[in-house]
Design a protein around this motif. Structure first.
Motif, PDB file in Angstrom:
ATOM      1  N   MET A  28       3.914 -12.804   8.010  1.00 50.97           N
ATOM      2  CA  MET A  28       5.327 -12.594   7.690  1.00 50.97           C
ATOM      3  C   MET A  28       5.628 -11.121   7.412  1.00 50.97           C
ATOM      4  SD  MET A  28       6.548 -15.497   8.041  1.00 50.97           S
ATOM      5  CE  MET A  28       5.987 -17.160   8.139  1.00 50.97           C
ATOM      6  N   ILE A  29       4.688 -10.439   6.769  1.00 46.34           N
ATOM      7  CA  ILE A  29       4.878  -9.027   6.445  1.00 46.34           C
ATOM      8  C   ILE A  29       4.957  -8.195   7.717  1.00 46.34           C
ATOM      9  CG2 ILE A  29       3.716  -7.034   5.410  1.00 46.34           C
ATOM     10  CD1 ILE A  29       2.812  -8.951   3.184  1.00 46.34           C
ATOM     11  N   GLN A  30       4.221  -8.583   8.739  1.00 50.83           N
ATOM     12  CA  GLN A  30       4.245  -7.836   9.992  1.00 50.83           C
ATOM     13  C   GLN A  30       5.607  -7.907  10.676  1.00 50.83           C
ATOM     14  OE1 GLN A  30       0.859  -9.280  12.162  1.00 50.83           O
ATOM     15  NE2 GLN A  30      -0.565  -8.040  10.983  1.00 50.83           N
ATOM     16  N   VAL A  37       1.733   2.781   8.307  1.00 48.43           N
ATOM     17  CA  VAL A  37       2.532   2.878   7.087  1.00 48.43           C
ATOM     18  C   VAL A  37       2.135   4.143   6.337  1.00 48.43           C
ATOM     19  CG1 VAL A  37       3.118   1.752   4.903  1.00 48.43           C
ATOM     20  CG2 VAL A  37       2.633   0.359   6.914  1.00 48.43           C
ATOM     21  N   TYR A  38       3.139   4.852   5.850  1.00 46.81           N
ATOM     22  CA  TYR A  38       2.916   6.002   4.977  1.00 46.81           C
ATOM     23  C   TYR A  38       3.235   5.570   3.553  1.00 46.81           C
ATOM     24  CZ  TYR A  38       3.700  10.465   2.658  1.00 46.81           C
ATOM     25  OH  TYR A  38       3.660  11.510   1.778  1.00 46.81           O
ATOM     26  N   VAL A  39       2.307   5.822   2.634  1.00 47.62           N
ATOM     27  CA  VAL A  39       2.487   5.453   1.229  1.00 47.62           C
ATOM     28  C   VAL A  39       2.613   6.729   0.411  1.00 47.62           C
ATOM     29  CG1 VAL A  39       1.450   4.322  -0.760  1.00 47.62           C
ATOM     30  CG2 VAL A  39       1.163   3.326   1.509  1.00 47.62           C
ATOM     31  N   GLU A  40       3.710   6.804  -0.351  1.00 51.56           N
ATOM     32  CA  GLU A  40       3.946   7.949  -1.229  1.00 51.56           C
ATOM     33  C   GLU A  40       4.157   7.438  -2.647  1.00 51.56           C
ATOM     34  OE1 GLU A  40       7.115  11.636  -1.797  1.00 51.56           O
ATOM     35  OE2 GLU A  40       7.424  10.176  -0.216  1.00 51.56           O
ATOM     36  N   ARG A  65      -3.547  -6.856   3.212  1.00 49.46           N
ATOM     37  CA  ARG A  65      -2.472  -7.839   3.327  1.00 49.46           C
ATOM     38  C   ARG A  65      -1.515  -7.545   4.468  1.00 49.46           C
ATOM     39  NH1 ARG A  65      -1.750 -10.044  -2.032  1.00 49.46           N
ATOM     40  NH2 ARG A  65      -3.842 -10.426  -2.790  1.00 49.46           N
ATOM     41  N   PHE A  66      -1.184  -6.270   4.689  1.00 49.18           N
ATOM     42  CA  PHE A  66      -0.248  -5.910   5.753  1.00 49.18           C
ATOM     43  C   PHE A  66      -0.949  -5.845   7.105  1.00 49.18           C
ATOM     44  CE2 PHE A  66       2.211  -5.261   2.273  1.00 49.18           C
ATOM     45  CZ  PHE A  66       3.186  -4.294   2.286  1.00 49.18           C
ATOM     46  N   LYS A  67      -2.292  -5.748   7.062  1.00 45.70           N
ATOM     47  CA  LYS A  67      -3.088  -5.560   8.279  1.00 45.70           C
ATOM     48  C   LYS A  67      -2.634  -4.296   9.002  1.00 45.70           C
ATOM     49  CE  LYS A  67      -5.155  -9.479   7.600  1.00 45.70           C
ATOM     50  NZ  LYS A  67      -6.136  -9.451   6.587  1.00 45.70           N
ATOM     51  N   GLY A  68      -2.320  -3.274   8.246  1.00 47.65           N
ATOM     52  CA  GLY A  68      -1.824  -2.026   8.812  1.00 47.65           C
ATOM     53  C   GLY A  68      -2.764  -0.878   8.521  1.00 47.65           C
ATOM     54  N   ARG A  69      -2.350   0.291   8.945  1.00 44.74           N
ATOM     55  CA  ARG A  69      -3.113   1.512   8.723  1.00 44.74           C
ATOM     56  C   ARG A  69      -2.252   2.489   7.938  1.00 44.74           C
ATOM     57  NH1 ARG A  69      -4.047   4.557  13.240  1.00 44.74           N
ATOM     58  NH2 ARG A  69      -2.272   3.603  14.245  1.00 44.74           N
ATOM     59  N   VAL A  70      -2.863   3.158   6.976  1.00 42.22           N
ATOM     60  CA  VAL A  70      -2.177   4.199   6.222  1.00 42.22           C
ATOM     61  C   VAL A  70      -2.369   5.501   6.992  1.00 42.22           C
ATOM     62  CG1 VAL A  70      -2.079   5.462   4.057  1.00 42.22           C
ATOM     63  CG2 VAL A  70      -2.537   3.011   4.041  1.00 42.22           C
ATOM     64  N   GLU A  74       4.229  11.940   9.340  1.00 45.10           N
ATOM     65  CA  GLU A  74       4.685  12.210  10.702  1.00 45.10           C
ATOM     66  C   GLU A  74       4.292  11.095  11.670  1.00 45.10           C
ATOM     67  OE1 GLU A  74       2.821  14.526   8.906  1.00 45.10           O
ATOM     68  OE2 GLU A  74       4.642  15.526   8.203  1.00 45.10           O
ATOM     69  N   GLN A  75       3.157  10.454  11.449  1.00 45.58           N
ATOM     70  CA  GLN A  75       2.668   9.406  12.345  1.00 45.58           C
ATOM     71  C   GLN A  75       3.197   8.022  12.000  1.00 45.58           C
ATOM     72  OE1 GLN A  75      -1.500   9.916  11.617  1.00 45.58           O
ATOM     73  NE2 GLN A  75      -1.783  11.278  13.387  1.00 45.58           N
ATOM     74  N   ALA A  76       3.741   7.861  10.808  1.00 45.70           N
ATOM     75  CA  ALA A  76       4.110   6.528  10.314  1.00 45.70           C
ATOM     76  C   ALA A  76       5.391   6.009  10.943  1.00 45.70           C
ATOM     77  CB  ALA A  76       4.279   6.569   8.803  1.00 45.70           C
ATOM     78  N   GLN A  77       5.389   4.706  11.206  1.00 47.42           N
ATOM     79  CA  GLN A  77       6.590   4.008  11.670  1.00 47.42           C
ATOM     80  C   GLN A  77       7.327   3.359  10.502  1.00 47.42           C
ATOM     81  OE1 GLN A  77       4.905   1.316  14.495  1.00 47.42           O
ATOM     82  NE2 GLN A  77       4.803   2.842  16.118  1.00 47.42           N
ATOM     83  N   SER A  78       6.613   3.124   9.401  1.00 48.38           N
ATOM     84  CA  SER A  78       7.201   2.569   8.178  1.00 48.38           C
ATOM     85  C   SER A  78       6.736   3.408   6.992  1.00 48.38           C
ATOM     86  CB  SER A  78       6.755   1.126   7.965  1.00 48.38           C
ATOM     87  OG  SER A  78       7.153   0.307   9.022  1.00 48.38           O
ATOM     88  N   GLN A  79       7.545   3.409   5.935  1.00 45.97           N
ATOM     89  CA  GLN A  79       7.198   4.164   4.737  1.00 45.97           C
ATOM     90  C   GLN A  79       7.432   3.317   3.497  1.00 45.97           C
ATOM     91  OE1 GLN A  79       9.253   7.894   4.441  1.00 45.97           O
ATOM     92  NE2 GLN A  79       8.978   8.365   6.608  1.00 45.97           N
ATOM     93  N   ILE A  80       6.570   3.499   2.526  1.00 45.01           N
ATOM     94  CA  ILE A  80       6.743   2.872   1.215  1.00 45.01           C
ATOM     95  C   ILE A  80       6.635   3.978   0.180  1.00 45.01           C
ATOM     96  CG2 ILE A  80       5.866   1.212  -0.454  1.00 45.01           C
ATOM     97  CD1 ILE A  80       4.518  -0.240   1.891  1.00 45.01           C
ATOM     98  N   ARG A  81       7.683   4.127  -0.619  1.00 40.84           N
ATOM     99  CA  ARG A  81       7.674   5.100  -1.718  1.00 40.84           C
ATOM    100  C   ARG A  81       7.692   4.316  -3.022  1.00 40.84           C
ATOM    101  NH1 ARG A  81      12.116   9.268  -1.463  1.00 40.84           N
ATOM    102  NH2 ARG A  81      10.607  10.345  -0.172  1.00 40.84           N
ATOM    103  N   LEU A  82       6.704   4.585  -3.874  1.00 39.27           N
ATOM    104  CA  LEU A  82       6.599   3.930  -5.160  1.00 39.27           C
ATOM    105  C   LEU A  82       6.836   4.959  -6.246  1.00 39.27           C
ATOM    106  CD1 LEU A  82       3.836   2.891  -3.380  1.00 39.27           C
ATOM    107  CD2 LEU A  82       3.937   1.301  -5.235  1.00 39.27           C
TER     108      LEU A  82
END
Length: 171
Positions: A28-30, A37-40, A65-70, A74-82
């Motif tokens: 579902m997360i996908q 994903v870029y994590v900041e 859980r996301f089965k993604g790559r950090v 510049e390379q990220a298609q999605s971003q998460i800022r915490l």
């Protein structure tokens, strides 16, 4: 005879789970996030020691859980800022004038940017814990309570994103 019963119970459970349309939360997360994903993490000036923990835990969730790559921003298609929005401690019990049990309220703000746009979510988590008479032990317990609260907030964020992905799939 016992192994035959176990075999048929296992087969029936597999059929039941697969027949009901169950899909794990990572599926579902996908629907919400892409593979990269870029994590900041915005560092809190009052408690900067929690930033590395928060960054490592979010990276672990992206991988597991996301089965993604950090990746880099510049390379990220999605971003998460915490951003760790601080914590408050409320005394719950006293003994001889000293606090013996407290509640930690931890707030984390999540900003998600993906292909659909930007979504913000602030999550508060609560951790109740006993406190020791030693000030050194109390400091360690305080930090541990904050980290448990941050972990709970990350899990709640994961459930939120999973629910958004499920709603998106239903459309």
């Amino acid at each position: 005879m016992n192994t035959i019963v176990k075999f048929w119970m296992t087969v029936s459970m597999v059929l039941l789970v697969s027949a009901c349309g169950y899909k794990p939360s990572s599926h579902m997360i996908q629907n919400v996030f892409n593979d990269t994903v870029y994590v900041e993490v915005i560092v809190d000036r009052v408690e900067p020691e929690n930033a590395p923990f928060l960054k490592d835990e979010m990276n672990r969730l992206v991988y597991t859980r996301f089965k993604g790559r950090v990746v880099t921003k510049e390379q990220a298609q999605s971003q998460i800022r915490l951003s760790y929005a601080g914590s408050t401690f409320t005394p719950l019990a006293y003994r001889d004038g000293y606090v013996t049990r407290y509640r930690a309220n931890v707030k984390v703000k999540f900003d998600m940017v993906n292909k659909e746009g930007k979504v913000s979510k602030t999550i508060s988590s609560i951790v109740e814990s006993d406190i020791q008479e030693s000030s050194l032990d109390s400091s360690v317990l305080r930090t541990e309570a904050i980290r448990i609260g941050l972990g709970k907030a990350l899990d709640e964020f994961l459930a939120y994103v999973s629910a958004k992905g499920m709603l998106k799939e239903a459309k």
